[in-house]
Design a protein around this motif. Structure first.
Motif, PDB file in Angstrom:
ATOM      1  N   SER A 124       7.198 -55.564  61.594  1.00 23.72           N
ATOM      2  CA  SER A 124       8.448 -54.817  61.675  1.00 23.72           C
ATOM      3  C   SER A 124       8.963 -54.534  60.265  1.00 23.72           C
ATOM      4  CB  SER A 124       9.473 -55.650  62.459  1.00 23.72           C
ATOM      5  OG  SER A 124      10.667 -54.944  62.564  1.00 23.72           O
ATOM      6  N   THR A 134       8.492 -44.586  59.457  1.00 26.97           N
ATOM      7  CA  THR A 134       8.743 -43.712  58.310  1.00 26.97           C
ATOM      8  C   THR A 134       7.492 -42.889  58.002  1.00 26.97           C
ATOM      9  OG1 THR A 134      10.311 -45.311  57.405  1.00 26.97           O
ATOM     10  CG2 THR A 134       9.433 -43.674  55.870  1.00 26.97           C
ATOM     11  N   HIS A 172       2.986 -51.423  68.442  1.00 27.48           N
ATOM     12  CA  HIS A 172       3.073 -52.853  68.136  1.00 27.48           C
ATOM     13  C   HIS A 172       2.051 -53.629  68.962  1.00 27.48           C
ATOM     14  CE1 HIS A 172       7.263 -51.836  66.867  1.00 27.48           C
ATOM     15  NE2 HIS A 172       6.975 -52.722  65.941  1.00 27.48           N
TER      16      HIS A 172
HETATM   17  N1  LIG Z   1      17.349 -44.134  57.816  1.00 25.68           N
HETATM   18  C1  LIG Z   1      17.172 -45.283  57.154  1.00 25.68           C
HETATM   19  N2  LIG Z   1      18.077 -45.706  56.249  1.00 25.68           N
HETATM   20  C2  LIG Z   1      17.895 -46.838  55.558  1.00 25.68           C
HETATM   21  N3  LIG Z   1      16.818 -47.638  55.707  1.00 25.68           N
HETATM   22  C3  LIG Z   1      15.894 -47.277  56.600  1.00 25.68           C
HETATM   23  C4  LIG Z   1      16.013 -46.077  57.369  1.00 25.68           C
HETATM   24  N4  LIG Z   1      14.934 -45.989  58.169  1.00 25.68           N
HETATM   25  C5  LIG Z   1      14.171 -47.071  57.918  1.00 25.68           C
HETATM   26  N5  LIG Z   1      14.743 -47.835  56.968  1.00 25.68           N
HETATM   27  C6  LIG Z   1      14.193 -49.074  56.394  1.00 25.68           C
HETATM   28  O1  LIG Z   1      12.904 -48.761  55.908  1.00 25.68           O
HETATM   29  C7  LIG Z   1      11.997 -49.836  56.176  1.00 25.68           C
HETATM   30  C8  LIG Z   1      10.839 -49.311  57.014  1.00 25.68           C
HETATM   31  O2  LIG Z   1      11.361 -48.928  58.273  1.00 25.68           O
HETATM   32  P1  LIG Z   1      10.448 -48.353  59.434  1.00 25.68           P
HETATM   33  O3  LIG Z   1      11.332 -48.062  60.597  1.00 25.68           O
HETATM   34  O4  LIG Z   1       9.615 -47.261  58.914  1.00 25.68           O
HETATM   35  O5  LIG Z   1       9.509 -49.600  59.744  1.00 25.68           O
HETATM   36  P2  LIG Z   1       8.625 -49.920  61.039  1.00 25.68           P
HETATM   37  O6  LIG Z   1       7.384 -50.548  60.533  1.00 25.68           O
HETATM   38  O7  LIG Z   1       8.488 -48.707  61.874  1.00 25.68           O
HETATM   39  O8  LIG Z   1       9.529 -50.997  61.758  1.00 25.68           O
HETATM   40  P3  LIG Z   1       9.592 -51.423  63.317  1.00 25.68           P
HETATM   41  O9  LIG Z   1       8.231 -51.979  63.659  1.00 25.68           O
HETATM   42  O10 LIG Z   1      10.637 -52.505  63.335  1.00 25.68           O
HETATM   43  O11 LIG Z   1       9.970 -50.226  64.114  1.00 25.68           O
HETATM   44  C9  LIG Z   1      12.820 -50.917  56.861  1.00 25.68           C
HETATM   45  O12 LIG Z   1      13.244 -51.848  55.891  1.00 25.68           O
HETATM   46  C10 LIG Z   1      13.989 -50.160  57.426  1.00 25.68           C
HETATM   47  O13 LIG Z   1      15.119 -50.994  57.542  1.00 25.68           O
END
Ligand SMILES: Nc1ncnc2c1ncn2[C@@H]1O[C@H](COP(=O)(O)OP(=O)(O)OP(=O)(O)O)[C@@H](O)[C@H]1O
Length: 290
Positions: free
Chosen positions: A87, A93, A245
């Motif tokens: 996570s 992103t 996941h």
């Molecule tokens: N719009 C945003 N503004 C600020 N921080 C963000 C934003 N979107 C994502 N983040 C941060 O960027 C990082 C990567 O987030 P992302 O959602 O891409 O991860 P992920 O691997 O998809 O997570 P998960 O498995 O929990 O969905 C994290 O620390 C998240 O808190």
């Protein structure tokens, strides 16, 4: 590079920034013509989509988060690639940047020869409509439209006549031929997701992006959906990129790309649930310094 398809994060993935030749946004060509063969060799000569030294910083100042920290990735055409990682590792992103739903802070995304960073908002809108398909966790069907109308909506919005023969092929493959006049509320979750898959595939997109596509489905419907995505790759030559996941879901892919702390941390070829779980545990261990 050998004659086989490029591999994620390996072939082409280590290109130095600025070394990638491309045609800016001018290469926006629209969908393949009706009857075009998704498996034509020319589609496989290069990766379907590439990320080159991709960086994304969310927010500013003290609140800034470096979600992607120099991702190099080459997604091969006609393959099913899963993206996994802890996570917060940057999966969503990355998917959003690859799909042209968000802008990079630096680095490049290349869909074929098209550099997304060189595209205007209007060009990106057209590119998403014409060259990319989406399957989301929430099926995102319009409730007032029938299944058939939902499937054909992107083509109609683009002012194109839907390719009915191709639609019928997809509908047959997906097993929803007797549900076309139903509205989403009259369909099960699994059927709604199959309608969403047909909608994503109808335009013969260069890449289908799936974000946790089984998240709202029961186990059996989820497996059916994953089989269908895999079938679209094997039998139709579709390129699919899926964030998940779930190690079982990932085992339907040809390869799993692992992210950690906004970087590509490895990959699992020919994944099985146990090999994916081991790789994820090793990632978490490395992260915790174990
Ligand atoms: N719009 C945003 N503004 C600020 N921080 C963000 C934003 N979107 C994502 N983040 C941060 O960027 C990082 C990567 O987030 P992302 O959602 O891409 O991860 P992920 O691997 O998809 O997570 P998960 O498995 O929990 O969905 C994290 O620390 C998240 O808190």
């Amino acid at each position: 590079m050998g004659d086989g398809p490029a591999r994620p994060g390996v072939d082409g993935g280590a290109a130095a920034p600025g070394a990638v030749r491309h045609a800016g946004c001018a290469a926006v060509t629209g969908p393949l013509p009706p009857g075009a063969d998704l498996r034509a060799p020319s589609r496989h000569l290069r990766p379907a989509i590439r990320a080159v030294d991709l960086v994304k910083v969310h927010g500013r100042g003290d609140a800034a988060v470096r979600a992607l920290d120099g991702v190099d990735l080459a997604v091969p055409a006609a393959r099913f690639t899963a993206i996994m990682g802890p996570s917060g590792s940057g999966k969503s992103t990355l998917l959003h940047l690859l799909a042209g739903l968000d802008n990079a802070t630096s680095g490049q995304v290349l869909l074929g020869d098209t550099e997304l960073g060189a595209c205007s908002d209007a060009q990106l809108t057209a590119l998403r409509r014409d060259r990319i398909g989406f399957v989301f966790q929430a099926f995102n069907l319009l409730p007032q439209l029938t299944a058939a109308q939902n499937i054909e909506l992107p083509a109609r919005l683009a002012g194109r006549r839907p390719d009915r023969a191709w639609r019928d092929t997809l509908v047959g493959l997906l097993g929803i031929g007797d549900r076309l006049t139903h509205r989403p509320t009259q369909l099960s979750g699994g059927q709604q997701q199959r309608v969403a898959v047909a909608r994503a595939l109808l335009g013969r997109p260069e890449v289908v992006f799936a974000d946790e596509p089984t998240g709202n489905l029961d186990t059996a419907s989820g497996h059916e959906l994953l089989h269908l995505l895999r079938t679209s790759v094997r039998e139709l030559g579709q390129t699919v990129v899926m964030v998940t996941h779930d190690p079982v879901a990932a085992s339907f892919a040809d390869e799993v790309v692992l992210l950690r702390d906004g970087r590509v941390a490895g990959s699992v070829p020919d994944p099985r649930p146990d090999s994916v779980l081991s790789a994820l545990s090793a990632l978490s261990g490395a992260r915790a310094g174990i």
